[in-house]
Design a protein around this motif. Structure first.
Motif, PDB file in Angstrom:
ATOM      1  N   GLU A 164       0.825  -1.216   0.000  1.00 40.84           N
ATOM      2  CA  GLU A 164       0.000   0.000   0.000  1.00 40.84           C
ATOM      3  C   GLU A 164       0.856   1.261   0.000  1.00 40.84           C
ATOM      4  OE1 GLU A 164      -2.052  -0.821   3.735  1.00 40.84           O
ATOM      5  OE2 GLU A 164      -1.765  -2.892   3.083  1.00 40.84           O
ATOM      6  N   GLU A 166       1.001   5.202   0.435  1.00 38.15           N
ATOM      7  CA  GLU A 166       0.239   6.343   0.980  1.00 38.15           C
ATOM      8  C   GLU A 166       1.002   7.615   0.686  1.00 38.15           C
ATOM      9  OE1 GLU A 166      -0.491   5.853   5.134  1.00 38.15           O
ATOM     10  OE2 GLU A 166      -1.907   4.204   4.807  1.00 38.15           O
ATOM     11  N   ASN A 168       0.943  12.139   0.865  1.00 36.55           N
ATOM     12  CA  ASN A 168       0.338  13.344   1.430  1.00 36.55           C
ATOM     13  C   ASN A 168       1.191  14.532   0.983  1.00 36.55           C
ATOM     14  OD1 ASN A 168      -1.425  14.901   2.924  1.00 36.55           O
ATOM     15  ND2 ASN A 168      -0.315  14.623   4.855  1.00 36.55           N
ATOM     16  N   GLN A 247      -0.309  13.107  -8.626  1.00 36.76           N
ATOM     17  CA  GLN A 247      -1.355  12.072  -8.692  1.00 36.76           C
ATOM     18  C   GLN A 247      -1.654  11.673 -10.129  1.00 36.76           C
ATOM     19  OE1 GLN A 247      -4.716  13.010  -5.946  1.00 36.76           O
ATOM     20  NE2 GLN A 247      -3.264  14.481  -5.143  1.00 36.76           N
ATOM     21  N   ASN A 251      -1.268   7.922 -11.568  1.00 37.05           N
ATOM     22  CA  ASN A 251      -2.370   7.248 -12.270  1.00 37.05           C
ATOM     23  C   ASN A 251      -1.893   6.730 -13.620  1.00 37.05           C
ATOM     24  OD1 ASN A 251      -4.063   7.864 -10.152  1.00 37.05           O
ATOM     25  ND2 ASN A 251      -4.864   9.733 -11.102  1.00 37.05           N
ATOM     26  N   LYS A 256      -0.983   2.228  -7.664  1.00 35.38           N
ATOM     27  CA  LYS A 256      -2.133   2.452  -6.760  1.00 35.38           C
ATOM     28  C   LYS A 256      -1.633   3.147  -5.503  1.00 35.38           C
ATOM     29  CE  LYS A 256      -5.059  -1.280  -8.293  1.00 35.38           C
ATOM     30  NZ  LYS A 256      -4.060  -1.862  -9.217  1.00 35.38           N
ATOM     31  N   TYR A 257      -2.418   4.123  -5.024  1.00 33.39           N
ATOM     32  CA  TYR A 257      -2.014   4.859  -3.824  1.00 33.39           C
ATOM     33  C   TYR A 257      -3.259   5.357  -3.117  1.00 33.39           C
ATOM     34  CZ  TYR A 257      -3.269   8.790  -6.761  1.00 33.39           C
ATOM     35  OH  TYR A 257      -3.972   9.634  -7.572  1.00 33.39           O
ATOM     36  N   SER A 258      -3.098   5.764  -1.872  1.00 34.15           N
ATOM     37  CA  SER A 258      -4.199   6.464  -1.206  1.00 34.15           C
ATOM     38  C   SER A 258      -3.619   7.703  -0.545  1.00 34.15           C
ATOM     39  CB  SER A 258      -4.876   5.549  -0.185  1.00 34.15           C
ATOM     40  OG  SER A 258      -3.939   5.146   0.774  1.00 34.15           O
ATOM     41  N   ASN A 260      -3.252   9.962   2.630  1.00 30.74           N
ATOM     42  CA  ASN A 260      -3.416   9.891   4.081  1.00 30.74           C
ATOM     43  C   ASN A 260      -3.041  11.247   4.676  1.00 30.74           C
ATOM     44  OD1 ASN A 260      -3.272   9.505   6.797  1.00 30.74           O
ATOM     45  ND2 ASN A 260      -1.796   7.807   6.730  1.00 30.74           N
TER      46      ASN A 260
END
Ligand code: HAM
Length: 412
Positions: A164, A166, A168, A247, A251, A256-258, A260
């Motif tokens: 995963e 993450e 910011n 971002q 893409n 894949k990232y989120s 946080n």
């Protein structure tokens, strides 16, 4: 009394070294493919480098450094520290050797031991190893994408492509300061309830409060009015554009990232993009990789203003996650009644790139064969007949087949 390894340190030997070598070989391949050059800086540096570089609001500087004085009462006495991380050392080297004058971007990778006096637990040691990269000279978000892509490509190369990511953005000096002030403002009424570390962070670097793992502090962050400020989209238009562009690149790269918003990282030098790559399989110490931008650090440590970004991965944590490699059997074990002939043949085989060994104690044939079957793919038998008639009996130790080889070249 038997002397044991220090708490929080670990011996690495036997088949473990095969997996370690493989981790480093992959890093070298992936990083050199992306044109990063290896850099080796000293394991100890002036304590001041870390005080200023890593920052005096961090746990690393406040509690975890191996610092000692050398030079005794001498006027040359200096305080030195075993490196707790490598970014500050690489930046010091970059400034000291005027590497900003070499073609930009300047891209480096490293592998080596780091030292932090932490409470040891699974995934957390006092001496651990980092595999990392640092890149100087590019302020554009393409550099952020390049760095995250490089981290992900390395993880893919060792079979960990699905961790995963993450991300910011902490913003720039200007918007970060406004954010810090609003955090201070909203937390003011709760100051007495924060843990001692957070009380100190409140004064020195309020952003780092968000990194606190204390359950009571976390409850305060959950309060509606506090949460609103923490999750506020505070970064300025320029920083927003930078983050949006990053971002878009991620893409396009299918990474894949989120996002946080609580990700602030445990070191003071970061601005704009920060990121971590985590694995839930690791339990509480879940981060295998941490990194981000540090556009102000080179200037802060006395160099010319230079944008920079990098990451470091904990090699022990990677080690836990990857499939372990086995020690491969050697090509040949020479079984012979003549130590001289065995030595000569082993020398020639090794000179020709074969991994070969022999019995240095010249034990009985049976014992030598027994040893050969444990460690080698094939045995080369050099008995009296072979020596006098000039041929080799080669026994394939996997199939048991034996053949007569008359020409040395056929052994290669
Ligand atoms: P860091 O997050 O302090 O960042 O460390 C990076 C990684 O090192 C962590 O994600 C973890 O995998 C590993 N690590 C840290 N402490 C320990 C420990 N005590 N035992 C085992 N593994 C550990 C830095 O060090 C920054 N210098 C990264 C960076 C490079 N940022 C920009 N460039």
């Amino acid at each position: 009394m038997v002397i044991k390894a220090q708490r929080g340190t670990k011996d690495i030997f036997g088949s473990e070294t095969i997996t370690w070598q493989w981790l480093v070989d992959n890093a070298k391949n992936v990083f050199q493919n992306a044109d990063f050059k290896e850099i080796k800086t000293p394991i100890f540096e002036a304590t001041e480098l870390f005080n200023r570089g890593v920052g005096d609001s961090t746990d690393i500087v406040n509690k975890e450094m191996y610092t000692f004085c050398v030079g005794g009462a001498n006027k040359d006495a200096t305080s030195i520290t075993l490196r707790p991380e490598n970014t500050a050392g690489v930046v010091r080297c970059f400034i000291e050797h005027n590497l900003n004058r070499t073609p930009s971007p300047q891209k480096f990778w490293y592998f080596g031991p780091m030292f932090r006096y932490e409470r040891p637990q699974a995934g957390r040691q006092r001496q651990f190893h980092q595999i990392g990269v640092e890149m100087f000279g590019v302020a554009e978000p393409t550099a952020d994408a390049e760095i995250i892509m490089t981290a992900v490509e390395y993880l893919k190369s060792i079979g960990l492509g699905d961790l995963e990511v993450e991300i910011n953005s902490l913003g720039c000096t200007k918007c970060k300061n406004e954010y810090k002030n609003s955090i201070k403002e909203v937390l003011k009424p709760y100051l007495k309830d924060l843990c001692d570390d957070c009380k100190m962070r409140y004064e020195k670097n309020p952003l780092r409060i968000l990194d606190c793992k204390n359950e009571d502090c976390k409850k305060i962050f959950e309060k509606e009015e506090v949460k609103k400020v923490i999750l506020n989209d505070y970064i300025c238009e320029d920083c927003k554009e930078h983050f949006t562009k990053l971002q878009e690149y991620l893409n396009a790269l299918n990474i894949k990232y989120s996002i946080n918003k609580m990700l602030v990282r445990g070191l003071d030098y970061y601005n704009r993009t920060v990121f971590e790559i985590k694995s839930s399989a690791l339990g509480s110490q879940s981060a295998v990789c941490g990194g981000g931008r540090y556009d102000g650090l080179v200037e802060m440590l006395g160099g010319a203003p230079t944008p920079a970004i990098g990451f470091a991965m904990g090699a022990e944590r990677l080690f836990t996650l990857v499939e372990k490699k086995e020690q491969e059997k050697i090509d040949y074990f020479v079984v012979s009644s003549s130590s001289t002939e065995a030595l000569k043949l082993v020398q020639k085989l090794r000179q020709n790139g074969k991994v070969a060994d022999f019995d240095m104690q010249n034990r009985k044939f049976g014992k030598q064969l027994e040893k050969a079957s444990k460690i080698a793919k094939s045995a080369i038998i050099l008995g009296e007949d072979e020596i006098s008639q000039g041929f080799y009996s080669v026994k394939n130790l996997l199939t048991g087949n034996q053949e007569k080889v008359t020409n040395f070249e056929n052994l290669l």
